[in-house]
Each structure stands twice: as structure tokens, then as C-alpha cells.
Write an enzyme that holds these catalytic residues in place. Structure first.
Site, PDB file in Angstrom:
ATOM      1  N   THR A 181       0.837  -1.208   0.000  1.00 37.38           N
ATOM      2  CA  THR A 181       0.000   0.000   0.000  1.00 37.38           C
ATOM      3  C   THR A 181       0.869   1.253   0.000  1.00 37.38           C
ATOM      4  O   THR A 181       0.405   2.328  -0.389  1.00 37.38           O
ATOM      5  CB  THR A 181      -0.909   0.028   1.250  1.00 37.38           C
ATOM      6  OG1 THR A 181      -0.132  -0.379   2.379  1.00 37.38           O
ATOM      7  CG2 THR A 181      -2.089  -0.902   1.093  1.00 37.38           C
ATOM      8  N   ASP A 182       2.122   1.122   0.446  1.00 35.08           N
ATOM      9  CA  ASP A 182       2.940   2.345   0.612  1.00 35.08           C
ATOM     10  C   ASP A 182       3.208   3.060  -0.703  1.00 35.08           C
ATOM     11  O   ASP A 182       3.075   4.282  -0.800  1.00 35.08           O
ATOM     12  CB  ASP A 182       4.235   2.082   1.418  1.00 35.08           C
ATOM     13  CG  ASP A 182       5.173   1.058   0.818  1.00 35.08           C
ATOM     14  OD1 ASP A 182       4.805   0.410  -0.188  1.00 35.08           O
ATOM     15  OD2 ASP A 182       6.290   0.901   1.360  1.00 35.08           O
TER      16      ASP A 182
ATOM     17  N   ASP B 213       9.580   0.836   4.773  1.00 37.75           N
ATOM     18  CA  ASP B 213      10.692   0.179   5.470  1.00 37.75           C
ATOM     19  C   ASP B 213      11.678   1.193   6.030  1.00 37.75           C
ATOM     20  O   ASP B 213      12.129   1.093   7.175  1.00 37.75           O
ATOM     21  CB  ASP B 213      11.434  -0.770   4.512  1.00 37.75           C
ATOM     22  CG  ASP B 213      10.510  -1.832   3.947  1.00 37.75           C
ATOM     23  OD1 ASP B 213       9.367  -1.922   4.419  1.00 37.75           O
ATOM     24  OD2 ASP B 213      10.935  -2.551   3.037  1.00 37.75           O
TER      25      ASP B 213
HETATM   26  C1  GLA Z   1       8.968  -4.124   0.544  1.00 39.75           C
HETATM   27  C2  GLA Z   1       9.136  -2.655   0.165  1.00 39.75           C
HETATM   28  C3  GLA Z   1       8.152  -1.764   0.929  1.00 39.75           C
HETATM   29  C4  GLA Z   1       6.723  -2.294   0.838  1.00 39.75           C
HETATM   30  C5  GLA Z   1       6.672  -3.782   1.136  1.00 39.75           C
HETATM   31  C6  GLA Z   1       5.325  -4.370   0.858  1.00 39.75           C
HETATM   32  O1  GLA Z   1       9.348  -4.342   1.873  1.00 39.75           O
HETATM   33  O2  GLA Z   1      10.438  -2.222   0.409  1.00 39.75           O
HETATM   34  O3  GLA Z   1       8.238  -0.442   0.458  1.00 39.75           O
HETATM   35  O4  GLA Z   1       6.163  -2.008  -0.415  1.00 39.75           O
HETATM   36  O5  GLA Z   1       7.622  -4.527   0.377  1.00 39.75           O
HETATM   37  O6  GLA Z   1       4.372  -3.830   1.703  1.00 39.75           O
END
Ligand code: GLA
Length: 384
Positions: A37-38, A173
Site C-alpha cells: 500500500t505504501d 521500510d
Molecule cells: C517491501 C518494500 C516496501 C513495501 C513492502 C510491501 O518491503 O520495500 O516499500 O512495499 O515490500 O508492503
């Protein structure tokens, strides 16, 4: 924090470079809910953990910079005047990327030496990559007095991943790893970067991570495909991001796209709604409701967004049929890595033993179990 790890990294640096380094700890993260979703400007609900990367860094008087990965038993020598992405896509590109993106802000970086090691397994969905990026970004910021804010640093980390690693990741993250708070999860609005730190009171429950030990290589995986699809959908809808799209609006393009693409778009809208529901449930201390939402989330990840795999589905299915588990789902980018499980403390050992046994029987390989605590974000650990 892992004292033994700090000691090892410090020792290695001092022996190799004969001076005392600046030490940084940067944590990995878990995510309660809000997957993929980010990068759609949506909501996420991650937390920094007590495991991550320890980095030792110090200035160098030589004409180049050396970075040592103790875990990989490899090193890279950098010419700071000529930084280029390496073709063999390894950890080295994270390093090159962060330094290059720091330079792109117009800041001057002198040569440095650096040693790092971690206690989160690479590719487990706990974001060792953000921990690596953030530790170097914060380390350089401090070492060279760059005066960048933590907010600027996480965007540098993210750009390193976009431009040097080749993953169009969102900001979750890097944000969680930088800004984590002990015993709190971070409800983050990725559109505004406004965050709400929510205390995580698990009462009789604890968080158990089960690593499927299926390695997800994000760059090669469907991660960028999902990103590209979401871009395609918003173009068709003429919207800035899926955050601005309602289910009714998505329906208006249903006939123009495949059923699978429609379901993926719908998943993002539904997952955003679930993050808010989950935050409210946690605030109301309604852990059972939270758990149900987690199971629904996994179902969406598996059946609609199609980022799960057989092993992760198996682990979540087993958790669902275990009365001591109130919620579980796959976590992170997907295609492998860990599941997150909320397990009754008193039955946790039994759950762990059982899941290990049935996993081995089903796939003829071992899963690994981690217990994590929610902890503070990226920080200098040897400065008074
Ligand atoms: C990875 C990406 C994040 C996010 C997640 C899924 O960790 O680095 O930005 O998109 O996947 O939620």
C-alpha cells in the site's frame, strides 16, 4: 540489541583500520498490516524490531573508501568521484546508492571505511535492506556533519533502492527502521508521512515470526510488476494514486482490464481500509478483531494481489487452524520470507514445535522461528 554483534563489528573495524569507529544500529522491521500500500500513497502499520544491522564507520585518509560486509565475507572499494551501479546486483549497490544519493543533495562526502554485520536474515521480509541503507545514511550524516534531517535521510535511502538496486519500493521500510519506537507500532499515512505511534499491548499474546526460508529476490520478483500495474490503473483512472480511488471508481474501468488486474486494484483499496480497522482494533485492545483482519489481509495478498506462495499459504493455513493463534499473514514484499503470527504465550512453544514439524513434512525443508521485540529506530550507539 545484540551485544555480541556490536562487539564483533567494532573489533573487526579496529583491527582492520586501526582507529575507533562511530557505531550505528539500524533495525529491521515487521509490519502488522498494510502490504504493497505504501507505493500507492496508502496506509501501513509497521514497527522497528530489536534485530538489525550494526555498522562501524570512520574517516579514511586514503584515496578510496572500503566497505566490508562481515556476513558475506566480501568487501567493496569505492571511488567516490566515480560511483556507478554494479551489474552483479548485490549488497554493494545499496552502499553505492546511498553514497551517490547523498552526493546528489550537493553534500561533500570524504573517504571513509565501514564494516557491517546483521542479525536479520537477508530476504526474510524483515527489511535488512532498509536497515543497511539507513545505517550508512545516518553514519555519513554524523561523520561528515551533513546536517540532513532523518526525514531527508529516509528519502535518500529510498532513492538508493530505486536508482541503484532497481526496486520501486515505497517508504514504509525506511520510515519504520529510522523512526521506530520501543513497544510501539507506527501507523503511517504514506501520502502525507503523518504518523501515529500506537502502543502495542499484546496481553497474553506474543508475536512469532515464521520464516518459510523461501528467499524472495525483490528485484527479480513480481514486486516491480505490481508497482507497474498500479501505475497503469491510476493512468486509466486519471488519478494521482490508488489512494484517491474508490471501489465505485475502480469499477468504471472493470471492462477495460483483466479480472486479475481488477482484483489487484481492489486488493489495494481493501487493504488500506483494513489498516485503519486494524489500528482501531489495537487501540481498543480488541486483539481478536485485529487477528481476524490479519487473516483477511493474507487472503487478499494470496488470492487477489498474488504475492504469496505455497509455503506462506501453508503456514497461515496451519496458524488459522490452531486455536492458540488469533491472527497470521505473510509479511513484507511477498513471494517468500516470513509470516507474522499472534500466538497465546502459554501455548507458543507448542505452536512453534508443531509448525516446524508439519512444515518439514510438507516441504522437506526447515522453517525458522524468530521472536522479536518492538524497539527504537536507527541510532548512534557509542556516543555520549
Ligand atoms: C517491501 C518494500 C516496501 C513495501 C513492502 C510491501 O518491503 O520495500 O516499500 O512495499 O515490500 O508492503
Amino acid at each position: 540489541m545484540n551485544k555480541e554483534l556490536i562487539h564483533r563489528v567494532n573489533q573487526h573495524f579496529e583491527t582492520r583500520f586501526n582507529t575507533e569507529p562511530l557505531l550505528i544500529f539500524s533495525p529491521g522491521r515487521i509490519n502488522l498490516i498494510g502490504e504493497h500500500t505504501d507505493y500507492n500513497n496508502g496506509f501501513v502499520f509497521p514497527a522497528a524490531i530489536d534485530k538489525g544491522i550494526v555498522m562501524a564507520i570512520g574517516e579514511s585518509e586514503t584515496e578510496h573508501s572500503i566497505v566490508v560486509s562481515m556476513d558475506m565475507n566480501e568487501e567493496v572499494q569505492l571511488d567516490l568521484k566515480n560511483l556507478k551501479r554494479l551489474e552483479d546486483n548485490t549488497w554493494k549497490n545499496y552502499i553505492i546508492g546511498v553514497v551517490a544519493e547523498l552526493q546528489n543533495t550537493g553534500k561533500d562526502i570524504s573517504n571513509f571505511n565501514c564494516v557491517f554485520a546483521g542479525d536479520i536474515p537477508v530476504g526474510s521480509g524483515l527489511s535488512s535492506s532498509a536497515a543497511l541503507e539507513n545505517s550508512l545514511a545516518l553514519g555519513c550524516n554524523e561523520l561528515f556533519s551533513l546536517g540532513l534531517s532523518k526525514n531527508e535521510l529516509i528519502h535518500i535511502s529510498q532513492k538508493a533502492e530505486h536508482n541503484y538496486v532497481g526496486v520501486n519500493c515505497g517508504i514504509m521500510d525506511q520510515f519504520a527502521s529510522m523512526f521506530g519506537q520501543k513497544n510501539h507500532a507506527l501507523f503511517l499515512d504514506c501520502k502525507t508521512l503523518e504518523s501515529d505511534f500506537v502502543p502495542v499491548r499484546l496481553n497474553d499474546y506474543e508475536i512469532v515470526l515464521v520464516n518459510s526460508n523461501v528467499k524472495h529476490a525483490l528485484a527479480e520478483s513480481g514486486y516491480n510488476d505490481r508497482y507497474a500495474l498500479c501505475q497503469k490503473l491510476i493512468k486509466l483512472l486519471d488519478k494521482p494514486s490508488l489512494r484517491e480511488v474508490s471501489v465505485e471508481e475502480l469499477k468504471t474501468i472493470k471492462s477495460e482490464i483483466s479480472e486479475s488486474d481488477y482484483n489487484k486494484g481492489l486488493y489495494v483499496l481493501q487493504e488500506n481500509a483494513r489498516v485503519i480497522e486494524c489500528k482501531n482494533a489495537l487501540k481498543e485492545n480488541n486483539l481478536h478483531k485485529m487477528g481476524e483482519i490479519l487473516f483477511q489481509s493474507h487472503n487478499g495478498q494470496s488470492k487477489m494481489y498474488e504475492i504469496s506462495c505455497e509455503e506462506l499459504d501453508f503456514l497461515v493455513e496451519k496458524a488459522k487452524h490452531n486455536d492458540s493463534v488469533i491472527g497470521a499473514r505473510m509479511m513484507g514484499g511477498g513471494f517468500g520470507g516470513c509470516t507474522i503470527n499472534f500466538v497465546l504465550k502459554k501455548d507458543s512453544q507448542k505452536f512453534q514445535q508443531e509448525i516446524k514439524k508439519v512444515y518439514k513434512e510438507a516441504f522437506n525443508k526447515d522453517c525458522s522461528i524468530y521472536k522479536v521485540k518492538l524497539d527504537d529506530g536507527t541510532r548512534i550507539i557509542n556516543k555520549t
